[in-house]
Design an enzyme around this catalytic site. Structure first.
Site, PDB file in Angstrom:
ATOM      1  N   LYS A 209      31.633  -7.146 -38.393  1.00  0.00           N
ATOM      2  CA  LYS A 209      32.061  -6.583 -39.676  1.00  0.00           C
ATOM      3  C   LYS A 209      33.485  -7.039 -39.992  1.00  0.00           C
ATOM      4  CE  LYS A 209      29.042  -2.551 -39.318  1.00  0.00           C
ATOM      5  NZ  LYS A 209      28.199  -2.898 -40.473  1.00  0.00           N
ATOM      6  N   HIS A 267      29.711   0.400 -29.603  1.00  0.00           N
ATOM      7  CA  HIS A 267      30.442   0.364 -30.867  1.00  0.00           C
ATOM      8  C   HIS A 267      31.837   0.972 -30.769  1.00  0.00           C
ATOM      9  CE1 HIS A 267      26.712  -0.937 -32.415  1.00  0.00           C
ATOM     10  NE2 HIS A 267      26.194   0.229 -32.725  1.00  0.00           N
ATOM     11  N   LYS A 357      24.267  11.761 -35.884  1.00  0.00           N
ATOM     12  CA  LYS A 357      23.170  11.584 -36.841  1.00  0.00           C
ATOM     13  C   LYS A 357      23.096  12.796 -37.760  1.00  0.00           C
ATOM     14  CE  LYS A 357      21.015   7.776 -35.227  1.00  0.00           C
ATOM     15  NZ  LYS A 357      20.677   6.599 -36.054  1.00  0.00           N
TER      16      LYS A 357
END
Length: 509
Positions: A209, A267, A357
């Site tokens: 990214k 991540h 989530k």
């Protein structure tokens, strides 16, 4: 708060587009060609690279899977995936027809050598016919349980070259790389038994990214930040990876993984190491990865009471009712951690990491919270109480950009102070869509550039820290698994984790 827009000035220095050199001719082999990753990410990314003129002038794509498919049927499925997931729509029929001519399909089993030997024959024939040379990029996009046998069979089937060849063969391995420290070490042993480290590309798409890459440029291309990038000026750091979707349809997979395995070991730790690392001696792959490993080696371990005090785990209400989730599951869908780095630069500065989530928003960002002013100069304490600490937000998704919050006097009589934000947006500043992370990473792998890929020692150091956390909540039922409503910012206990350090989480919205 008012926002001040920031725009780029002058011409780009060292423009990637102007100096871009195509990779060498090669064949790209995708294991798991009928899977979801291929459909959603790999083929759309490869097609966009083709459209942008960033693939080799000569290339072929070979899909490898167990399904019996005619090449025409395989191409038809891939075209449909572009209709759904291409970054730039509508797709050009003319360009698709050209791209489709470069695609082959090969049916074979992942276990046993027969499929690999026939694949080798196919690649030899393709490369001889097309004048491609013998460069090969293998992308393993299968379930992790098949990584070891695929790598072993690539070696035993004669598909991987050693250092004696001028041509190259490279392997991209998807995350998760292992399930815990022991499994990661075993997988690394298989990999290093078949490949040299410079042939291995352990992919974490977050590193592709633009804003993640810009962390290094932001830190080391701007001298105003380096003197304050340390414990003397920074109070704490927050790193967030929030998703607003739940785990419906993926219950079985997610119940085996959970948010800690799914986000923290890869991540969040990758982003943290970029934020915290020292200056590398150069911007080459190994110097950068050396500094990242030093951060992972400096993490203060957590055991026993440390887990209770510094880790908050939770499930959203209704998670245990999802198909595939085991009754009474303790797998967390949300986690927040207070992580300490024991080195000279960061001693005493907490790094708060959270991921989850079914939260209120989809956002990934880094927030650097600077220390409060040490003394009120404005005559009245209530004036200074209106001043928030300076915060630097590096937004990774969905709206990639950088924001700096600082105090400013409000126009008019008296001393009224308010917060304002200096806001830089990639999409607005450069008036272009941001390339997908997989596009950048695929090109880097074809060019042999490993900076944005994980090295074996980094993977093992990350697992060495995370594995005791995972075992703690899996084996110790006295560790509370909190609950939270879907569509919120997470459990109340997570707010208390940051509040204990005199701060609060950045809002997700």
């Amino acid at each position: 708060m008012d926002a001040i827009r920031v725009v780029p000035t002058g011409e780009a220095q060292g423009s990637f587009q102007k100096k871009f050199k195509r990779p060498d001719p090669c064949v790209i082999v995708i294991f798991g060609a009928s899977g979801d990753l291929t459909r959603r990410k790999l083929i759309p990314s490869l097609f966009q690279l083709f459209v942008d003129g960033m693939l080799p002038e000569c290339f072929r794509i070979v899909g490898f899977a167990r399904s019996e498919l005619a090449p025409e049927s395989f191409r038809g499925k891939l075209k449909q995936s572009l209709v759904e997931f291409a970054r730039v729509k509508p797709i050009s029929e003319k360009l698709w027809d050209q791209f489709a001519e470069m695609i082959e399909y090969h049916q074979g089993e992942y276990g046993g050598l027969d499929g690999y030997r026939s694949l080798k024959d196919k690649l030899d024939a393709i490369q001889a016919k097309c004048g491609l040379g013998a460069n090969r990029l293998f992308y393993i996009a299968t379930p992790p349980s098949q990584y070891s046998e695929i790598i072993s069979n690539l070696k035993d089937g004669g598909l991987i070259y050693n250092g004696a060849y001028t041509e190259w063969s490279r392997v991209i391995i998807e995350k998760p790389f292992g399930h815990d420290l022991d499994s990661a070490r075993k997988l690394n042993a298989v990999v290093t038994g078949a490949l040299a480290e410079n042939q291995v590309y352990r992919i974490d798409h977050y590193l592709g990214k633009e804003t993640v890459q810009n962390i290094l440029v932001f830190r080391f291309a701007n001298t105003i930040f380096e003197p304050i990038w340390n414990r003397n000026h920074i109070d704490h750091v927050q790193i967030t990876a929030a998703e607003n979707i739940d785990v419906s349809g993926r219950g079985s997979f997610y119940d085996e993984a959970g948010v800690v395995r799914d986000f923290f070991q890869n991540h969040l730790f990758e982003i943290m190491s970029l934020v915290a690392m020292e200056q590398p001696v150069s911007f080459q792959a190994d110097p950068i990865r050396d500094e990242k490993v030093k951060i992972l080696r400096s993490l203060r371990p957590m055991f026993g009471d440390d887990l209770k005090n510094n880790v908050i785990l939770a499930q959203y209400d209704g998670y245990r009712d999802v198909e595939g989730v085991k009754p009474g599951s303790r797998t967390p869908t949300y986690a927040a951690m207070k992580v300490m780095i024991d080195n000279w630069r960061w001693q005493g500065v907490p790094f708060f990491l959270r991921a989850g989530k079914a939260l209120s928003s989809r956002v990934t960002e880094v927030s650097i919270h600077f220390k409060r002013i040490p003394f009120c100069l404005f005559g009245h304490d209530e004036v200074c109480q209106q001043l928030s600490p300076n915060v630097l937000n590096i937004r990774i998704q969905p709206d990639e950009g950088i924001r700096l919050k600082f105090g400013c006097k409000q126009p008019g009589e008296g001393m009224a102070v308010r917060d304002v934000i200096m806001d830089f947006s990639y999409s607005e500043a450069f008036e272009a869509s941001t390339p997908d992370a997989y596009e950048r990473l695929l090109v880097d792998a074809m060019k042999g550039e490993q900076t944005l890929f994980s090295r074996s020692d980094a993977v093992e150091h990350a697992w060495a820290y995370i594995t005791p956390v995972i075992k703690g909540y899996e084996e110790d039922e006295s560790l509370t698994i909190h609950s939270y409503d879907k569509g919120t910012d997470g459990p109340d206990a997570a707010a208390k984790l940051v509040f204990a350090s005199g701060s609060r989480w950045e809002p997700l919205g």
